[in-house]
Structures are given as structure tokens and as C-alpha cells.
Scaffold this motif. Structure first.
Motif, PDB file in Angstrom:
ATOM      1  N   PHE A 194       0.843  -1.188   0.000  1.00 43.53           N
ATOM      2  CA  PHE A 194       0.000   0.000   0.000  1.00 43.53           C
ATOM      3  C   PHE A 194       0.885   1.247   0.000  1.00 43.53           C
ATOM      4  O   PHE A 194       1.789   1.376   0.837  1.00 43.53           O
ATOM      5  CB  PHE A 194      -0.913   0.022   1.231  1.00 43.53           C
ATOM      6  CG  PHE A 194      -2.029  -0.980   1.185  1.00 43.53           C
ATOM      7  CD1 PHE A 194      -3.218  -0.692   0.541  1.00 43.53           C
ATOM      8  CD2 PHE A 194      -1.881  -2.224   1.778  1.00 43.53           C
ATOM      9  CE1 PHE A 194      -4.242  -1.618   0.484  1.00 43.53           C
ATOM     10  CE2 PHE A 194      -2.902  -3.160   1.735  1.00 43.53           C
ATOM     11  CZ  PHE A 194      -4.085  -2.860   1.080  1.00 43.53           C
ATOM     12  N   LEU A 195       0.608   2.144  -0.942  1.00 43.00           N
ATOM     13  CA  LEU A 195       1.348   3.398  -1.047  1.00 43.00           C
ATOM     14  C   LEU A 195       0.367   4.545  -0.810  1.00 43.00           C
ATOM     15  O   LEU A 195      -0.541   4.768  -1.612  1.00 43.00           O
ATOM     16  CB  LEU A 195       1.991   3.520  -2.431  1.00 43.00           C
ATOM     17  CG  LEU A 195       2.983   2.411  -2.794  1.00 43.00           C
ATOM     18  CD1 LEU A 195       3.319   2.454  -4.270  1.00 43.00           C
ATOM     19  CD2 LEU A 195       4.251   2.546  -1.966  1.00 43.00           C
ATOM     20  N   GLU A 196       0.548   5.260   0.274  1.00 45.29           N
ATOM     21  CA  GLU A 196      -0.378   6.325   0.643  1.00 45.29           C
ATOM     22  C   GLU A 196       0.317   7.676   0.633  1.00 45.29           C
ATOM     23  O   GLU A 196       1.461   7.807   1.082  1.00 45.29           O
ATOM     24  CB  GLU A 196      -0.963   6.078   2.038  1.00 45.29           C
ATOM     25  CG  GLU A 196      -1.792   4.806   2.136  1.00 45.29           C
ATOM     26  CD  GLU A 196      -2.470   4.672   3.492  1.00 45.29           C
ATOM     27  OE1 GLU A 196      -2.812   5.721   4.089  1.00 45.29           O
ATOM     28  OE2 GLU A 196      -2.654   3.532   3.952  1.00 45.29           O
ATOM     29  N   THR A 197      -0.381   8.672   0.112  1.00 38.37           N
ATOM     30  CA  THR A 197       0.111  10.043   0.153  1.00 38.37           C
ATOM     31  C   THR A 197      -0.998  10.963   0.649  1.00 38.37           C
ATOM     32  O   THR A 197      -2.189  10.617   0.601  1.00 38.37           O
ATOM     33  CB  THR A 197       0.573  10.524  -1.233  1.00 38.37           C
ATOM     34  OG1 THR A 197      -0.502  10.392  -2.179  1.00 38.37           O
ATOM     35  CG2 THR A 197       1.769   9.731  -1.719  1.00 38.37           C
ATOM     36  N   ALA A 215       6.137   7.258 -15.768  1.00 38.19           N
ATOM     37  CA  ALA A 215       7.221   7.353 -14.792  1.00 38.19           C
ATOM     38  C   ALA A 215       7.693   5.956 -14.378  1.00 38.19           C
ATOM     39  O   ALA A 215       8.900   5.712 -14.235  1.00 38.19           O
ATOM     40  CB  ALA A 215       6.763   8.146 -13.568  1.00 38.19           C
ATOM     41  N   ILE A 216       6.754   5.039 -14.184  1.00 39.82           N
ATOM     42  CA  ILE A 216       7.129   3.653 -13.894  1.00 39.82           C
ATOM     43  C   ILE A 216       7.981   3.101 -15.032  1.00 39.82           C
ATOM     44  O   ILE A 216       9.030   2.490 -14.811  1.00 39.82           O
ATOM     45  CB  ILE A 216       5.881   2.778 -13.682  1.00 39.82           C
ATOM     46  CG1 ILE A 216       5.111   3.209 -12.432  1.00 39.82           C
ATOM     47  CG2 ILE A 216       6.279   1.298 -13.562  1.00 39.82           C
ATOM     48  CD1 ILE A 216       3.779   2.491 -12.252  1.00 39.82           C
ATOM     49  N   ALA A 217       7.518   3.326 -16.270  1.00 39.41           N
ATOM     50  CA  ALA A 217       8.255   2.841 -17.437  1.00 39.41           C
ATOM     51  C   ALA A 217       9.663   3.435 -17.491  1.00 39.41           C
ATOM     52  O   ALA A 217      10.645   2.728 -17.754  1.00 39.41           O
ATOM     53  CB  ALA A 217       7.487   3.175 -18.714  1.00 39.41           C
ATOM     54  N   LYS A 232       9.163   5.203  -6.737  1.00 36.96           N
ATOM     55  CA  LYS A 232       9.716   6.460  -7.246  1.00 36.96           C
ATOM     56  C   LYS A 232       8.704   7.189  -8.128  1.00 36.96           C
ATOM     57  O   LYS A 232       8.625   8.427  -8.105  1.00 36.96           O
ATOM     58  CB  LYS A 232      11.008   6.180  -8.014  1.00 36.96           C
ATOM     59  CG  LYS A 232      12.170   5.799  -7.111  1.00 36.96           C
ATOM     60  CD  LYS A 232      13.359   5.259  -7.879  1.00 36.96           C
ATOM     61  CE  LYS A 232      14.064   6.286  -8.700  1.00 36.96           C
ATOM     62  NZ  LYS A 232      15.344   5.769  -9.260  1.00 36.96           N
ATOM     63  N   ALA A 233       7.915   6.434  -8.892  1.00 33.17           N
ATOM     64  CA  ALA A 233       6.879   7.048  -9.723  1.00 33.17           C
ATOM     65  C   ALA A 233       5.807   7.698  -8.868  1.00 33.17           C
ATOM     66  O   ALA A 233       5.311   8.790  -9.189  1.00 33.17           O
ATOM     67  CB  ALA A 233       6.259   5.992 -10.637  1.00 33.17           C
ATOM     68  N   GLU A 234       5.443   7.053  -7.782  1.00 28.29           N
ATOM     69  CA  GLU A 234       4.461   7.612  -6.848  1.00 28.29           C
ATOM     70  C   GLU A 234       4.942   8.961  -6.304  1.00 28.29           C
ATOM     71  O   GLU A 234       4.188   9.942  -6.267  1.00 28.29           O
ATOM     72  CB  GLU A 234       4.262   6.624  -5.694  1.00 28.29           C
ATOM     73  CG  GLU A 234       3.325   7.103  -4.610  1.00 28.29           C
ATOM     74  CD  GLU A 234       1.916   6.619  -4.805  1.00 28.29           C
ATOM     75  OE1 GLU A 234       1.090   6.846  -3.916  1.00 28.29           O
ATOM     76  OE2 GLU A 234       1.629   6.024  -5.853  1.00 28.29           O
ATOM     77  N   GLU A 235       6.190   9.020  -5.908  1.00 22.62           N
ATOM     78  CA  GLU A 235       6.762  10.258  -5.385  1.00 22.62           C
ATOM     79  C   GLU A 235       6.819  11.343  -6.465  1.00 22.62           C
ATOM     80  O   GLU A 235       6.512  12.518  -6.211  1.00 22.62           O
ATOM     81  CB  GLU A 235       8.160   9.993  -4.839  1.00 22.62           C
ATOM     82  CG  GLU A 235       8.834  11.217  -4.241  1.00 22.62           C
ATOM     83  CD  GLU A 235      10.240  10.922  -3.720  1.00 22.62           C
ATOM     84  OE1 GLU A 235      10.847  11.839  -3.140  1.00 22.62           O
ATOM     85  OE2 GLU A 235      10.726   9.789  -3.897  1.00 22.62           O
ATOM     86  N   PHE A 238       3.233  12.733  -7.069  1.00 22.29           N
ATOM     87  CA  PHE A 238       2.807  13.570  -5.946  1.00 22.29           C
ATOM     88  C   PHE A 238       3.420  14.967  -6.069  1.00 22.29           C
ATOM     89  O   PHE A 238       2.726  15.987  -5.931  1.00 22.29           O
ATOM     90  CB  PHE A 238       3.214  12.927  -4.617  1.00 22.29           C
ATOM     91  CG  PHE A 238       2.877  13.760  -3.412  1.00 22.29           C
ATOM     92  CD1 PHE A 238       1.597  13.759  -2.880  1.00 22.29           C
ATOM     93  CD2 PHE A 238       3.838  14.574  -2.813  1.00 22.29           C
ATOM     94  CE1 PHE A 238       1.274  14.544  -1.771  1.00 22.29           C
ATOM     95  CE2 PHE A 238       3.523  15.359  -1.711  1.00 22.29           C
ATOM     96  CZ  PHE A 238       2.238  15.340  -1.187  1.00 22.29           C
ATOM     97  N   ASN A 239       4.701  15.036  -6.337  1.00 20.19           N
ATOM     98  CA  ASN A 239       5.379  16.328  -6.449  1.00 20.19           C
ATOM     99  C   ASN A 239       4.981  17.083  -7.722  1.00 20.19           C
ATOM    100  O   ASN A 239       4.942  18.320  -7.729  1.00 20.19           O
ATOM    101  CB  ASN A 239       6.886  16.131  -6.395  1.00 20.19           C
ATOM    102  CG  ASN A 239       7.386  15.836  -4.995  1.00 20.19           C
ATOM    103  OD1 ASN A 239       7.115  16.586  -4.061  1.00 20.19           O
ATOM    104  ND2 ASN A 239       8.079  14.724  -4.826  1.00 20.19           N
ATOM    105  N   ALA A 240       4.678  16.345  -8.795  1.00 17.66           N
ATOM    106  CA  ALA A 240       4.233  16.996 -10.027  1.00 17.66           C
ATOM    107  C   ALA A 240       2.864  17.643  -9.839  1.00 17.66           C
ATOM    108  O   ALA A 240       2.591  18.719 -10.394  1.00 17.66           O
ATOM    109  CB  ALA A 240       4.174  15.973 -11.157  1.00 17.66           C
ATOM    110  N   ILE A 241       2.004  17.016  -9.035  1.00 16.84           N
ATOM    111  CA  ILE A 241       0.699  17.606  -8.717  1.00 16.84           C
ATOM    112  C   ILE A 241       0.882  18.778  -7.756  1.00 16.84           C
ATOM    113  O   ILE A 241       0.312  19.856  -7.942  1.00 16.84           O
ATOM    114  CB  ILE A 241      -0.243  16.546  -8.111  1.00 16.84           C
ATOM    115  CG1 ILE A 241      -0.577  15.469  -9.138  1.00 16.84           C
ATOM    116  CG2 ILE A 241      -1.530  17.195  -7.601  1.00 16.84           C
ATOM    117  CD1 ILE A 241      -1.343  14.277  -8.575  1.00 16.84           C
ATOM    118  N   LYS A 242       1.694  18.573  -6.744  1.00 19.38           N
ATOM    119  CA  LYS A 242       1.918  19.598  -5.723  1.00 19.38           C
ATOM    120  C   LYS A 242       2.502  20.875  -6.318  1.00 19.38           C
ATOM    121  O   LYS A 242       2.173  21.990  -5.877  1.00 19.38           O
ATOM    122  CB  LYS A 242       2.867  19.045  -4.651  1.00 19.38           C
ATOM    123  CG  LYS A 242       3.141  19.980  -3.487  1.00 19.38           C
ATOM    124  CD  LYS A 242       4.077  19.327  -2.481  1.00 19.38           C
ATOM    125  CE  LYS A 242       4.385  20.267  -1.327  1.00 19.38           C
ATOM    126  NZ  LYS A 242       5.314  19.633  -0.349  1.00 19.38           N
TER     127      LYS A 242
END
Length: 261
Positions: A194-197, A215-217, A232-235, A238-242
Motif C-alpha cells: 500500500f502506497l499512501e500520500t 514514470a514507472i516505465a 519512485k513514480a508515486e513520489e 505527488f510532487n508533479a501535482i503539488k
């Protein structure tokens, strides 16, 4: 430098689809290539039309890349007809070497509107799922395939387990908001991760799903193992949205190049 190929549609506003994929590849220092499956009339406010690309041109485009350039990873996005789905699948299966495939099975918008149904939906599952190292459906797409809603973490876990039975090597489920957090779930047949932000109060999420799979690719192309690639893609997303900025008057795109500014 590694080489990444996107097979996807065009969003002329640049927030989603193949243009977003190419931005993500570049942001990850991967050489960006693309074969277009469809072009649209689209902006941050909505989708107003779509024209499919002839399947022969799609096949010839993929073959032209493989005949000349080493492909380290493939990201597949919008494949909007049974004929295009089968063309992409058959063309990839005919290659002497198939690199890792990241499949974003685009069937719905983030608001849940389903726009790819029936035989096309079934064809993606039958033809493309077995080719994928990882699939990245959102909660609505998972519901469309599996027939049950995803409201809890247990639902999300169950969905990943069931989706894996359709042939992909792993599943990255974009489960959305659960208990006030943004939840994604990764499952490789052994471990449920589980990856939560934190939930961000923003409308700048256009193309976030396309960009996450790209990003995963990119991370896979650069040599990361799959678990590291998804984290790393999740992070990155998140920062691209932020760090997004205003582009249009609707649902704005993420900031693919936030690291550069």
C-alpha cells in the motif's frame, strides 16, 4: 541513455496522452519515442472529438522503431478500438525481443465516466494484459473489469489479486481516496504494498494517470526493479501535482518538469 516508446493517443493541450508521456520520459532522462493511436480535440475543460489512426500506420510505426532502435521499455496508453488493440498486441508479439510493457488500460476518466466499453474493454484484457509487466488501472477501470466497487483497502487488495489472474505480471491500482488519503496498491503475486500520500486540494490532476505509468516505465528503463520503480513514480507524481501551475480554466495538468525549475 535508455530508449522508451509510448503507444498512445494525442491530447493537444499536452496534459495527458502521448505528449505527457514524452515529457515524463524527458524528465527522467530517457530518450522519448512515440507511436500515435488516435488524435483528439481536447483541452483542460474536456474531450470534444477523436479520430483513430489507421491500423497499418500504427503497425508500420512500431515496426519501424524496432527495426532501427533498441527499445528498453514500452508504455501503452489509449488504444481506442478492438482493431487497434489487436494490431498493437500482434505487432509487439511478433518482435524478436519484447521489453517490459507498462500498460495503462485507459477505459475511464478520473471522475468515473466510462468511455471504452464492450468488446474494446474485453480486447484490452484478453490481448494486452498478458503482455504487461505491470498494469496501472484506476479504481473505475478495475470496477469495470471486475464488477465490484472499490471503497476500502480490503476491496483494493482483492481487486489487485483478481486482476493478476488476467495475465499481467503485476498490478498497480490507483485506488484514489480511501479514509482521507490517496491510496495506490502494488501487487506482484507475492506482496501487497500500500502506497499512501496526503490528499492535495487541487484541480491540477489532468494526465496524472498517464504520467504515473510513464514514470514507472522510465524507472524500469533506467534499471530500477519494479517495486523501486513504482515507489519512485508515486513520489514523482505527488510532487508533479503539488508543484503544478495554472494552464487552462479546467482540470489543469501536472507539472512534469518541476525538478527543472
Amino acid at each position: 541513455m535508455k530508449n522508451a516508446l509510448s503507444i498512445a493517443g494525442v491530447d493537444p493541450s499536452g496534459g495527458a496522452g502521448i505528449i505527457a508521456d514524452l515529457k515524463v520520459f524527458i524528465a527522467h532522462k530517457v530518450y522519448a519515442m512515440g507511436v500515435v493511436t488516435a488524435t483528439t480535440a481536447q483541452n483542460t475543460k474536456g474531450l470534444y472529438g477523436m479520430q483513430l489512426i489507421d491500423t497499418k500506420l500504427i503497425k508500420d510505426g512500431i515496426n519501424a522503431i524496432f527495426d532501427d532502435i533498441k527499445v528498453d521499455v514500452i508504455k501503452i496508453g489509449v488504444v481506442p478500438s478492438v482493431e487497434i488493440i489487436k494490431t498493437v498486441a500482434d505487432t509487439l508479439k511478433a518482435q524478436k525481443y519484447l521489453p517490459p510493457v507498462v500498460l495503462d488500460p485507459v477505459m475511464s476518466c478520473k471522475n468515473g465516466d466510462i468511455w471504452l466499453e464492450g468488446e474494446s474493454k474485453n480486447a484490452i484484457v484478453k490481448e494486452l494484459f498478458p503482455l504487461a509487466k505491470v498494469i496501472t488501472p484506476n479504481r473505475f477501470e478495475a470496477t469495470e473489469i471486475l464488477g465490484f466497487e472499490i471503497k476500502t483497502k480490503e476491496d483494493a487488495k482483492k481487486a489487485c489479486i483478481e486482476l493478476l489472474k488476467y495475465g499481467p505480471k503485476s498490478v498497480f491500482l490507483k485506488a484514489g481516496e480511501i479514509d482521507g488519503a490517496s491510496v495506490d496498491v502494488f501487487y506482484d503475486g507475492e506482496e501487497v504494498l500500500f502506497l499512501e500520500t496526503k490528499r492535495l486540494n487541487t484541480d491540477s490532476t489532468h494526465g496524472s494517470g498517464c504520467s504515473l505509468s510513464s514514470a514507472i516505465a522510465s524507472n524500469l528503463a533506467n534499471g530500477d526493479d519494479l517495486k523501486t520503480a513504482v515507489k519512485k513514480a508515486e513520489e514523482y507524481i505527488f510532487n508533479a501535482i503539488k508543484n503544478a501551475f495554472k494552464v487552462g480554466s479546467g482540470c489543469n495538468p501536472v507539472n512534469h518538469f518541476y525538478n527543472f525549475y
